[in-house]
Scaffold this active site. Sequence first.
Site, PDB file in Angstrom:
ATOM      1  N   GLU A 170       0.832  -1.213   0.000  1.00  0.00           N
ATOM      2  CA  GLU A 170       0.000   0.000   0.000  1.00  0.00           C
ATOM      3  C   GLU A 170       0.861   1.256   0.000  1.00  0.00           C
ATOM      4  O   GLU A 170       0.890   1.993   0.974  1.00  0.00           O
ATOM      5  CB  GLU A 170      -1.001  -0.011   1.169  1.00  0.00           C
ATOM      6  CG  GLU A 170      -0.395  -0.320   2.507  1.00  0.00           C
ATOM      7  CD  GLU A 170      -1.412  -0.414   3.638  1.00  0.00           C
ATOM      8  OE1 GLU A 170      -2.575  -0.737   3.393  1.00  0.00           O
ATOM      9  OE2 GLU A 170      -1.003  -0.161   4.792  1.00  0.00           O
ATOM     10  N   GLY A 210       1.976   5.088  -0.944  1.00  0.00           N
ATOM     11  CA  GLY A 210       1.338   6.373  -1.169  1.00  0.00           C
ATOM     12  C   GLY A 210       2.303   7.271  -1.926  1.00  0.00           C
ATOM     13  O   GLY A 210       2.172   7.493  -3.129  1.00  0.00           O
ATOM     14  N   ARG A 211       3.321   7.726  -1.199  1.00  0.00           N
ATOM     15  CA  ARG A 211       4.272   8.704  -1.731  1.00  0.00           C
ATOM     16  C   ARG A 211       4.851   8.308  -3.092  1.00  0.00           C
ATOM     17  O   ARG A 211       4.870   9.120  -4.019  1.00  0.00           O
ATOM     18  CB  ARG A 211       5.423   8.858  -0.723  1.00  0.00           C
ATOM     19  CG  ARG A 211       6.341  10.032  -1.003  1.00  0.00           C
ATOM     20  CD  ARG A 211       7.554  10.024  -0.061  1.00  0.00           C
ATOM     21  NE  ARG A 211       7.210  10.012   1.333  1.00  0.00           N
ATOM     22  CZ  ARG A 211       6.981  11.086   2.089  1.00  0.00           C
ATOM     23  NH1 ARG A 211       7.077  12.277   1.550  1.00  0.00           N
ATOM     24  NH2 ARG A 211       6.675  10.960   3.364  1.00  0.00           N
ATOM     25  N   CYS A 261       5.592  34.801   8.064  1.00  0.00           N
ATOM     26  CA  CYS A 261       6.477  35.533   8.968  1.00  0.00           C
ATOM     27  C   CYS A 261       7.160  34.553   9.923  1.00  0.00           C
ATOM     28  O   CYS A 261       6.979  34.651  11.145  1.00  0.00           O
ATOM     29  CB  CYS A 261       5.678  36.561   9.753  1.00  0.00           C
ATOM     30  SG  CYS A 261       4.709  37.619   8.687  1.00  0.00           S
TER      31      CYS A 261
END
Length: 400
Positions: free
Chosen positions: A272, A274-275, A351
Amino acid sequence: MTTPPSVVRDRALSLAGGELPAYLYDLSALSTHAAAVRETLPPQVELYYAAKANPEPEILAALSPYVDGYEVSSGGELAHVAKAVAGRPLAFGGPGKTPDEIAAALDLGVRRFHVESAYELRMLAALAARVAPETRVDVLLRFNLPLDAEALAGSSLAMGGRPTPFGLDPAEADDAVAAFASGDLECLELVGVHAHLASGLDAPQQLAVAASVVAWSQALARRHGIRLTEVNVGGGMGVDYADPEARFDWARYGQGLAELCAAHPELTLRIEPGRALTAYCGWYATEVLDVKRSHGEEFAVVRGGTHHLRTPAAKGHDQPCAVLPTRAPWPHPWPRSEARQDRVTFAGQLCTPKDVLARRVAAPGLRAGDRVVFGLAGAYAWNISHHDFLMHPRPGFHFL
Ligand SMILES: *Cc1c(COP(=O)(O)O)cnc(C)c1O
C-alpha cells in the site's frame, strides 16, 4: 533542480500572477507511472493506494485502473474515498479508530480492517455483530514487528521495531490469535497480518522487510494451526527528494515479490504505497515576488510557501525546483528586483524563518515576476500543510 514536463511548464508560464501559486497535477504522467508500477508486480500481489498521501478525487480516479483498492485511515478519508471512487475495495486502517468511524465503515460495506490493538478488535467484533451481522468481516492484525536495523539503515520514518502507538506488540500476537479460536469474535475472520514499518526504503530493504513479515506471519499461523492467507507489507517505498529523477526500483521489487509469492503460493501479498505513486505527478507553481540580500546571502520571496507545500519543512530538505524566467514586458512602473549572486534561497510569504522551500538554488539572473515550479509535490504536500496560517489565499488546482 528538476525539469517539469512541457504541459506543466506552459501552464506555469501562462497563468497570471494573481492565479498563482497553483498546484499542477500531470494526470497522464500519473497514469503512465501507475501503469508501469502495476506492470512490475506479479498477479499474486495486490496494490492498494494509501489515500493519505494525496486524496484529491482526480488523483484517486486516475489511479483506479491500476490499483486493487485504497487504504483509508480515518472516517473522513473513508467517506471521501468511498464517494470519489465508488465501489472500489477499501481497507480501513490507522490508529485510534472511533466506534462511529468503524460503524460508518461497516455501513458503507467495508469488509477489510487493519486492526491496531486488542481493544479495537473487541470493538470491531461488537460493532460488526450489530451493524453487519450477516456478513464476514476480514481482519488483518497490524503488528509492530522488529526491524533488522542493518537492512533498514537510512530509512527516514521508522514506525516499527521500537515503541510506537502503531499496531499490536508482537508479544500480544498469540493472545490475539487465540481470541479468534475462542469464538468471541463472531463475524470476524482473521485473514492475515499487516505491517507498515518504515518509509523511505529502497527495493532491497523493502524486500527484506516483506520476507521477514511473511516468515513471521507463517510462523504465527503454524503455532496456532491456522491458515493466514493475506500479508500486507505496507508502503514506504522511497522517494529521493535530492535526486528528483531517481525512482524506486519497482522492477527489482516486483521480481523479489514474485519469488516470495512462488515460495508461498497460497498467499495474497498486498502493498500500500502512497508517496512513491503520486509524488512525481504534482508540481507547485509560483511567482517570484521579490529578490533581496541579507547578510551576504540572497533570498527570493515567492507567492505562497510552506503553508501550501509543507514537505520541505516537514522533512527538512530542499524541494527540487525549476526557474522559468518570464520575458513578457514588465507591466509595472517600478523596476524588477533581481539577483546579483548565482545562488538564491526560496522563501515563502510567512512571517517565520521556517518558511523556506529550497536553499541556495542556482538561479543566476532571477528576477521578480519569474516563475518557479517545485517538483515532487504530488504527495504529502498540500494536504499536510497548515493552510490557514497568515490567511493568504489558497492555491489554484489544475489537473492537466
Ligand atoms: C502512510 C502509510 C502508508 C503509505 O506510506 P508511503 O510512505 O506514503 O508509501 C501505507 N500504510 C500505512 C498504514 C500508512 O500509515
